[in-house]
Structures are given as structure tokens and as C-alpha cells.
Design an enzyme around this catalytic site. Structure first.
Site, PDB file in Angstrom:
ATOM      1  CG  ASP A 134      -1.028  -7.975   7.439  1.00  0.00           C
ATOM      2  OD1 ASP A 134      -2.186  -7.310   6.991  1.00  0.00           O
ATOM      3  OD2 ASP A 134       0.084  -7.999   7.023  1.00  0.00           O
ATOM      4  NE  ARG A 167      -6.666  -3.837   1.456  1.00  0.00           N
ATOM      5  CZ  ARG A 167      -7.842  -4.867   1.831  1.00  0.00           C
ATOM      6  NH1 ARG A 167      -8.973  -4.690   1.605  1.00  0.00           N
ATOM      7  NH2 ARG A 167      -7.290  -6.036   2.314  1.00  0.00           N
ATOM      8  CB  VAL A 217      14.655  -9.530 -17.196  1.00  0.00           C
ATOM      9  CG1 VAL A 217      16.262  -9.557 -16.386  1.00  0.00           C
ATOM     10  CG2 VAL A 217      14.660  -8.470 -17.964  1.00  0.00           C
ATOM     11  CB  CYS A 233      -0.881   0.030   1.107  1.00  0.00           C
ATOM     12  SG  CYS A 233      -1.894  -1.421   1.452  1.00  0.00           S
TER      13      CYS A 233
END
Length: 613
Positions: free
Chosen positions: A103, A50, A288, A2
Site C-alpha cells: 500500500d 518498518r 486480560v 511503522c
């Protein structure tokens, strides 16, 4: 994962200032694409963006704890608490009741139970702020290794805080300015704890909390690297490392959304992929690569061979659903990508081509997964860099990577096209040497430790505290720019504490770097991978990329009104611009110098930075 931001003011009523904090969290939209909310009170305004990873339906923020219609505390939280289930059971035993399954509420209840010492009970990667209206107090906290970022700036009567500096600069009271010390920090490429480059902005140091009250801000350390004797023999040490790493990987697999691992084909990321496969279902892995890279690859000082074949071999051996992400030169040269990578970090960096590659990799991964595990921090822990092994870089009175840069240019890496007078005034080598002296002064001598072991402990310490934070910041910012949560199992603090104290003689028992790690995962991986030498994140060797750099460099240095013009060595820039050839992409000198000029120009234009040099 977040983004958080907020404003505390002990003299101003902030109940009507929701729009200001909303503007602050709007700068963090990519960190949290799933939801946005702001909470205000007389003295506090908290905002949150969020990215839903755990307890998707609930656990919205800012989250409040109330009793008898009275607000006890409000939290905004960024990160993941890996021991939240155990803590929840403990807190329930102490009388707390929970209304969510995530959490964040555990963080909130931990504060209510343990107050300012709540961070000591948390394991994971986190940055959070708790406003306590009963005490008119804000608590800021950051995880032990500094995986998740948190910045703050004092105001006349309170503070601003946020996950990234750009959130603070969205507030009308804060000026975007950099002084000589900040510019030296930027060019030296070190992460002095607390230093955020921008004047007036402070990064909360890793393993610290800060209490903000009417009397000001008080920072306190709740965790530091512990120096202690290592008593285990070699076999036991290998077993303990294997166990701690396996436990960490398993803890990092907790997710209610699709999860994957990044796989380079080196031992660090390969170990993560193998342990993830053992702990759960068949994982997805991503690597990559550059178009035509394996075919045109040329060995250089850093890279002995291309990654792609090793990554594919590990995927077959471990049994993963593997997907290479192949980048074109046009992708790396895309100015939109360049701007996005720079803006995500808020600062110019000396290796922006690597940043763009990582950004593009993570953007592709985000199309398939919301969470990715990576192998960052193993080199700092186990001594994987050449800056651990090269005697000419160790114990020089400066950071090994700064000393390495001084071999290329008198003022350090990426400074070869900047004004010599300005560089003498800023004195990057002198600034870095001062910071190095402060860093090594933090390292105690363990009883019975030889001179060599103490010297290598200092080398390990500065890599873990002044180099690794740069990489963790880069990883966090580039992943959050595309809404992807990156997790770093090697940063489990129990693993870090144990490995930090393993003697250098044991870490290099077979004459190679990362001997302990290789031994700990030898049964999981192909011998070709466990025997492979350290290879850094790949860079393109396509001359076409050098041509793009040349064209952009010419445009910038031939603009006398450009913002970067006063910082340049005009004669050196003119000589390079007059040469009818692409910029050299095979080495690090010219390429890095040009990239820094371009980065500084974009940064100064887009951020409207005031330089007080």
C-alpha cells in the site's frame, strides 16, 4: 505499522545529516523492528522504521518514485490503507505503473496523481510525509480519525516531524519544555486538536494535511465530522450499522502475518470477534485478567462484574482459539514495565495502571500475532459511557469527564496531592472550560433538531474529538512499544459518519446505552453479553498493589531534592505518607492522586523536562 521521522531545512544542505535523522528514527525502533533506512537530499532527510505486515519482501521505505533518473517524490508512511487494491487499479488505469504489491507505493502514486488532495482518496489508518524535490515542498497527512500519530515542530528554516515527540527531541535543536498551558492540557486530560503539550511541538490534527514550504507551514482540513439529518427508521438503521461494521471488520482482516482480536467480554469487542469469525477462518482471541481477580472481585462504581467469564463464554459461542493473559501484581508493579509504558506515551497519564495492564496484554499477544483488532471507539460512537447518561455531567459548561473529576477534587482528577497554589495559577477547570466552549462551537445545529438532540450531539462530538484521541494515542503507543499493530474497525469513517448522526432517542431506544449496536449484533452473541452493562477496562483490586504504591510514594515524597517536589502539596503528602496502610485501590480518588505524583516524578527525571509554569 511503522515509525517515521524527518528533517526539512531550506537553507542547510542535509545530505551529510543522515546520522541525525538516524538518531531520530532510532527512538522509534519498537514501532518498526524489521527494518531501518534513511534517505537524504539537499533540503530533506527522511527516516523510517518498518514493521512488515503487507508485501513483506518489498515495500521498503523511504520509497522513491523516479523518472528519467530524476526523483519525483519520496514517501515515508506509517499505517495501513485498506482500499489500496481498488486505488491501485484506478491509478493503473490512469497510467501509473507499480513495482511492489503493497500500500505504500499506492500512497506515493496517489500523491503524484492528486497532489495535496491525495489523502481524500485513502481509507484506513495512516500518517505519512511526501517530499517533492521539484517543488521544494513537504506534504504531511493524517487519517480522518487520527488513529496514527504525527507530530511536527517548526525550526528557523524548516520543520522536524515524527511519529512520536521523542523522535523530535532526538534532534539537537529542540528543547523539551512544557509551559502552563501545556501542563493544564496534561492535567485536564483532554485532546485539543493540534495541541501536543510540549512547547513548540504540534500534533497534526486528525483529518488534516500540512504543506511545508519556504513560506512556512499551512494546515488544511480534508475531513470533519459531518452533521446531517438522519432519515432512516430504526430497523433500517440497525441493518445499516450491521452492514457497515461487518464491511469494516472484513477490511481490517487483510494481513500477510498472523492476526488476532482482543476480547473483553463486552459487546464492543465481542462483536468484532464474532464478525471476524464469520468473515474468515477460526480467529485467535486474547483477554486480560488478573491473578485471583474473579475470586476476590468486589463491585464498584465502574465495574459490576469481572470480564473473564464473559470473554470465555463469547469465545465458546463464536468459536475462537481463546487465550486469557493472566497478570500478577508483581507484573503491574514492575518498575521496568512502568517506565516502558510511560516512555511509550511520552507523557504522564492519570490511569497508568490501566496503561501497564494493556501494555502487558499487548506484549503477550505479540508473541503469537503481529496484528490485533480491538473494540475501541464504540463507546464514543454509540454513547456507552456514563458521561452520556448522567444529567449532572451533561451540558455543565465543561467536558463531562472533567466535570466528573471536579466532583472528586476541586482542581480535577489526579490533582489532589499537587500544590494548591500551582493549581490555582494553572486553573485546570478554567482552561478546560475554554477548550470546551471552542469544541461545542464547532457543532452546527441540524435543521429540525430538538434541544435534547442538539445537546447530545455536542456530547458525542466532544467525546469523538477530545476524548477518543487520547485513547487512540494510548493504544497506538502501547502497541507500537511491543511491535504490535492494533486496528480499530469502529473507526471506519463511513461508520463514524453514519452513527454520529443517529438520534440519541434511537441510540437509547430500549432505555440502555448502545441500543443500536446491541440490536445490530444480537444474533451473533450470547444474550448475557448483549444484555451486559458497560464495564471499563479492568483494574486490579489486589491490596498488594496498594502496598507497592505506598512504598514508592513514600520514597518520592520524602526526597526533597526530587524533581516533582516543587509541584507537591507538602502537607497533604506528609499526612498520607504518615498513615501506616496501603493506598486504597478500590476507588479512583487516592489511587489516582498517588499514581499522578509517581508518574510526574518519573517523567521529569527521564525526560529532563523544563517546566515554565
Amino acid at each position: 505499522m511503522c515509525g517515521i521521522a524527518g528533517w526539512i531545512d531550506f537553507r542547510r544542505d542535509l545530505r551529510e545529516e543522515g546520522s541525525t535523522v538516524r538518531a531520530m528514527v532510532a527512538t522509534l525502533a519498537n514501532r518498526g523492528p524489521d527494518d531501518e533506512a534513511v534517505w537524504t537530499d539537499r533540503r530533506a532527510a527522511l527516516g523510517h522504521r518498518r514493521l512488515s505486515v503487507i508485501d513483506l519482501a518489498d515495500s521498503t521505505q523511504p520509497m522513491t518514485a523516479e523518472e528519467d533518473s530524476r526523483t519525483l517524490a519520496v514517501v515515508v508512511h506509517n499505517g495501513e490503507i485498506y482500499n489500496f487494491r481498488e486505488l491501485r487499479r484506478q491509478l493503473e488505469g490512469l497510467g501509473h505503473r507499480f513495482r511492489t504489491a503493497g500500500d505504500t507505493e499506492v500512497v506515493l502514486r496517489a500523491y503524484l496523481e492528486w497532489g495535496e488532495r491525495c489523502a481524500e482518496h485513502l481509507e484506513g489508518m495512516f500518517a505519512f510525509a511526501v517530499w517533492d524535490p521539484g517543488r521544494d515542498m513537504l506534504l504531511l497527512a493524517r487519517d480522518r480519525l487520527g488513529i496514527k500519530p504525527l507530530y511536527y515542530a517548526r525550526t528557523a528554516h524548516g520543520v522536524l516531524f515524527g511519529s512520536e515527540p521523542k523522535a523530535l527531541f532526538a534532534h539537537p535543536s529542540l528543547e523539551c519544555a512544557v509551559d502552563a498551558e501545556g501542563f493544564a492540557e496534561l492535567l485536564a486530560y483532554i485532546a485539543t486538536p493540534g495541541h501536543a503539550v510540549y512547547r513548540g511541538v504540534r500534533e497534526l490534527p486528525a483529518g488534516h494535511t500540512a504543506v511545508v514550504g519556504r513560506g512556512g507551514v499551512t494546515e488544511s482540513a480534508y475531513w470533519t465530522l459531518p452533521a446531517r439529518p438522519h432519515v432512516d427508521d430504526a430497523a433500517t438503521t440497525v441493518d445499516v450499522v450491521r452492514g457497515l461494521l461487518a464491511e469494516s471488520v472484513e477490511a481490517h482482516l487483510v494481513s500477510d502475518v498472523p492476526l488476532c482480536t482482543l476480547l473483553s467480554g463486552g459487546v464492543d469487542s465481542s462483536a468484532i470477534a464474532a464478525l471476524a469469525a464469520r468473515a474468515g477462518s477460526r480467529p485467535r482471541t486474547f483477554a486480560v485478567d488478573f491473578e485471583g481477580h474473579t475470586e476476590r472481585f468486589q463491585k464498584d462504581f465502574w465495574h459490576e462484574d469481572p470480564d473473564a467469564p464473559y470473554a470465555a463464554e463469547v469465545a465458546r459461542h463464536v468459536g475462537t482459539d481463546h487465550e486469557p493473559v493472566v497478570l500478577r501484581t508483581a507484573d503491574l508493579a514492575d518498575p521496568v514495565v512502568d517506565a516502558a509504558a510511560l516512555r511509550s506515551q511520552d507523557l504522564p497519564r492519570p490511569i497508568p495502571d490501566m496503561d501497564r495492564s494493556l501494555y502487558l496484554l499487548l506484549r503477550a499477544v505479540r508473541q503469537r500475532s503481529t496484528v490485533a483488532l480491538m473494540g475501541e471507539a464504540a463507546d464514543e460512537l454509540f454513547g456507552g459511557y456514563r458521561s452520556f447518561q448522567d444529567p449532572s455531567l451533561v451540558d455543565t459548561g465543561n467536558f463531562p469527564w472533567v466535570t466528573m473529576g471536579l466532583k472528586v477534587a476541586p482542581h480535577g482528577m489526579s490533582t489532589g496531592l499537587l500544590d494548591p497554589g500551582l493549581l490555582r495559577k494553572i486553573d485546570v477547570p478554567g482552561y478546560a472550560a475554554q477548550r470546551y466552549a471552542e469544541a461545542v462551537a464547532e457543532v452546527p445545529r441540524v435543521e429540525g433538531e430538538s434541544d435534547l438532540e442538539h445537546r447530545m450531539r455536542r456530547v458525542s462530538h466532544v467525546h469523538l474529538t477530545r476524548w477518543m484521541p487520547l485513547l487512540l494515542t494510548r493504544d497506538d503507543r502501547l502497541s507500537m512499544a511491543v511491535g504490535l499493530e492494533l486496528r480499530v474497525p469502529y473507526c471506519d469513517h463511513r461508520l463514524v459518519e453514519y452513527v454520529y448522526n443517529i438520534p440519541w432517542e434511537m441510540k437509547t431506544a430500549d432505555g440502555r446505552e448502545k441500543s443500536v449496536l446491541r440490536s445490530a449484533v444480537a444474533d451473533l452473541l450470547p444474550a448475557s453479553v448483549t444484555e451486559r452493562r458497560k464495564s471499563p477496562f479492568p483494574i486490579t483490586q489486589d491490596p498488594g498493589y496498594g502496598q507497592v504504591l505506598k512504598e514508592r510514594f513514600d520514597a518520592v515524597v520524602n526526597d526533597p531534592a526530587g524533581p516533582v517536589a516543587p509541584l507537591l502539596d507538602r502537607e497533604a503528602c506528609a499526612r498520607l505518607s504518615a498513615q501506616d496502610r496501603p493506598i486504597e485501590v478500590s476507588g479512583w480518588g487516592e489511587r489516582r492522586d498517588v499514581e499522578m505524583v509517581l508518574q510526574l516524578d518519573t517523567w521529569l527525571r527521564n525526560y529532563r523536562v523544563r517546566l515554565d509554569l
